[in-house]
Design a protein around this motif. Structure first.
Motif, PDB file in Angstrom:
ATOM      1  N   UNK A 162      -5.693  22.335 -15.899  1.00  0.00           N
ATOM      2  CA  UNK A 162      -6.314  23.589 -16.346  1.00  0.00           C
ATOM      3  C   UNK A 162      -6.645  24.500 -15.170  1.00  0.00           C
ATOM      4  N   UNK A 163      -6.787  23.920 -13.977  1.00  0.00           N
ATOM      5  CA  UNK A 163      -7.066  24.718 -12.777  1.00  0.00           C
ATOM      6  C   UNK A 163      -5.789  25.255 -12.140  1.00  0.00           C
ATOM      7  N   UNK A 164      -4.642  24.968 -12.774  1.00  0.00           N
ATOM      8  CA  UNK A 164      -3.393  25.544 -12.311  1.00  0.00           C
ATOM      9  C   UNK A 164      -2.526  24.630 -11.475  1.00  0.00           C
ATOM     10  N   UNK A 165      -2.911  23.375 -11.326  1.00  0.00           N
ATOM     11  CA  UNK A 165      -2.100  22.455 -10.528  1.00  0.00           C
ATOM     12  C   UNK A 165      -0.823  22.094 -11.288  1.00  0.00           C
ATOM     13  N   UNK A 166       0.271  22.034 -10.570  1.00  0.00           N
ATOM     14  CA  UNK A 166       1.543  21.655 -11.171  1.00  0.00           C
ATOM     15  C   UNK A 166       1.592  20.141 -11.391  1.00  0.00           C
ATOM     16  N   UNK A 167       2.479  19.674 -12.281  1.00  0.00           N
ATOM     17  CA  UNK A 167       2.531  18.233 -12.587  1.00  0.00           C
ATOM     18  C   UNK A 167       2.688  17.350 -11.356  1.00  0.00           C
ATOM     19  N   UNK A 169       1.799  18.043  -8.300  1.00  0.00           N
ATOM     20  CA  UNK A 169       0.550  18.102  -7.540  1.00  0.00           C
ATOM     21  C   UNK A 169      -0.522  17.243  -8.188  1.00  0.00           C
ATOM     22  N   UNK A 170      -0.589  17.285  -9.514  1.00  0.00           N
ATOM     23  CA  UNK A 170      -1.546  16.442 -10.233  1.00  0.00           C
ATOM     24  C   UNK A 170      -1.269  14.975  -9.958  1.00  0.00           C
ATOM     25  N   UNK A 171       0.000  14.594 -10.011  1.00  0.00           N
ATOM     26  CA  UNK A 171       0.359  13.200  -9.754  1.00  0.00           C
ATOM     27  C   UNK A 171       0.009  12.786  -8.323  1.00  0.00           C
ATOM     28  N   UNK A 172       0.303  13.655  -7.371  1.00  0.00           N
ATOM     29  CA  UNK A 172       0.110  13.311  -5.960  1.00  0.00           C
ATOM     30  C   UNK A 172      -1.343  13.362  -5.531  1.00  0.00           C
ATOM     31  N   UNK A 173      -2.092  14.349  -6.046  1.00  0.00           N
ATOM     32  CA  UNK A 173      -3.462  14.556  -5.583  1.00  0.00           C
ATOM     33  C   UNK A 173      -4.516  13.919  -6.466  1.00  0.00           C
ATOM     34  N   UNK A 174      -4.182  13.596  -7.717  1.00  0.00           N
ATOM     35  CA  UNK A 174      -5.169  13.051  -8.644  1.00  0.00           C
ATOM     36  C   UNK A 174      -4.794  11.649  -9.110  1.00  0.00           C
ATOM     37  N   UNK A 175      -3.604  11.515  -9.677  1.00  0.00           N
ATOM     38  CA  UNK A 175      -3.221  10.231 -10.268  1.00  0.00           C
ATOM     39  C   UNK A 175      -3.100   9.130  -9.221  1.00  0.00           C
ATOM     40  N   UNK A 176      -2.371   9.400  -8.155  1.00  0.00           N
ATOM     41  CA  UNK A 176      -2.156   8.369  -7.135  1.00  0.00           C
ATOM     42  C   UNK A 176      -3.454   7.879  -6.489  1.00  0.00           C
ATOM     43  N   UNK A 177      -4.371   8.780  -6.075  1.00  0.00           N
ATOM     44  CA  UNK A 177      -5.635   8.263  -5.520  1.00  0.00           C
ATOM     45  C   UNK A 177      -6.414   7.396  -6.497  1.00  0.00           C
ATOM     46  N   UNK A 178      -6.370   7.735  -7.790  1.00  0.00           N
ATOM     47  CA  UNK A 178      -7.056   6.910  -8.779  1.00  0.00           C
ATOM     48  C   UNK A 178      -6.407   5.540  -8.936  1.00  0.00           C
TER      49      UNK A 178
END
Length: 258
Positions: A162-167, A169-178
């Motif tokens: 919702x903040x405009x991150x591309x898929x 980027x979401x995978x690299x910056x959010x999913x992977x760290x989790x």
């Protein structure tokens, strides 16, 4: 903790510990150092560690995307796909080895294609060992990662979107760290499973000294000619496995924050 749990817990622990104790009782510990430092034993240990490391890397490269697809995708038939991916967990390893042999062997459709087009023969090579180990070990990583993704939910990923991150980027910056704690746990389990792989390896790769004879296969080979040497190698394999699991696995696998 209820005291009644200690009884089945003690029985479960005995089921694991007593067979190892039986090996120790059977072994003349004074002869163990001499038995495990032979050239054949050290070669088998080196081959086991190298192939298990490469297969674990392959599990990570292939298993992380697969786990994300299984956890986040809503395509039809995803349950069937998940069942197929987890099939190596329940298949006898020998069956897996036969399946790989009939896929990549000289008469297998993919093996025949590789042989005709590139002159590559996969069975009974070190590459066959790595493929067999990856086949049996990757589901452990996928299960760990998929469970972490499902339990963690999609909240942070949706916020990032919702903040405009591309898929990507979401995978690299959010999913992977989790996923990092579960990734560490799954990688250690995959390495340990690859290290102990026997059935698929001997069926698909054979037992060629210095090429495909890993430590479990060396134990089996020595058991036919020298039981004391086989027991010594088995103890070496147990020690290596314990060191890997106890030292390398992340704290997240222990279930407590420290």
């Amino acid at each position: 903790m209820p005291w009644v749990l200690w009884v089945p817990a003690a029985l479960a622990l005995a089921l694991v510990v007593l067979p190892v104790a039986g090996l120790l009782v059977r072994t003349d510990l004074r002869r163990v150092p001499g038995l495990i430092v032979s050239d054949a034993s050290l070669t088998a240990l080196r081959l086991s560690l190298e192939t298990a490391a490469v297969s674990t890397l392959a599990c990570i490269v292939l298993g992380v995307p697969l786990a994300v697809v299984l956890a986040r995708s809503a395509v039809p038939g995803i349950r069937v796909l998940r069942a197929v991916v987890l099939l190596p967990l329940v298949l006898p390893p020998v069956v897996g080895g036969l399946a790989l042999l009939y896929l990549l062997g000289r008469k297998g459709f993919l093996g025949y294609l590789l042989g005709v087009t590139a002159g590559v023969q996969v069975p009974f090579t070190t590459a066959a060992v790595i493929i067999a180990q990856t086949f049996v070990a990757m589901p452990f990583l996928v299960v760990s990662l998929e469970g972490a993704l499902r339990s963690g939910g999609e909240r942070y990923e949706r916020i990032a979107s919702t903040l405009g991150a591309r898929p990507w980027t979401v995978f690299r910056r959010v999913t992977l760290p989790l996923l990092l704690p579960a990734l560490g746990s799954g990688a250690v389990l995959s390495f340990a499973r690859a290290l102990g792989e026997f059935g698929a390896t001997i069926t698909f790769a054979g037992s060629l000294e210095g090429v495909t004879r890993t430590l479990p296969l060396a134990v089996y080979t020595e058991a036919e000619v020298d039981v004391d040497s086989a027991v010594a190698l088995a103890l070496l394999l147990i020690v290596v496995a314990i060191v890997v699991i106890a030292v390398a696995r992340p704290r997240a696998l222990e279930g407590t924050a420290r």
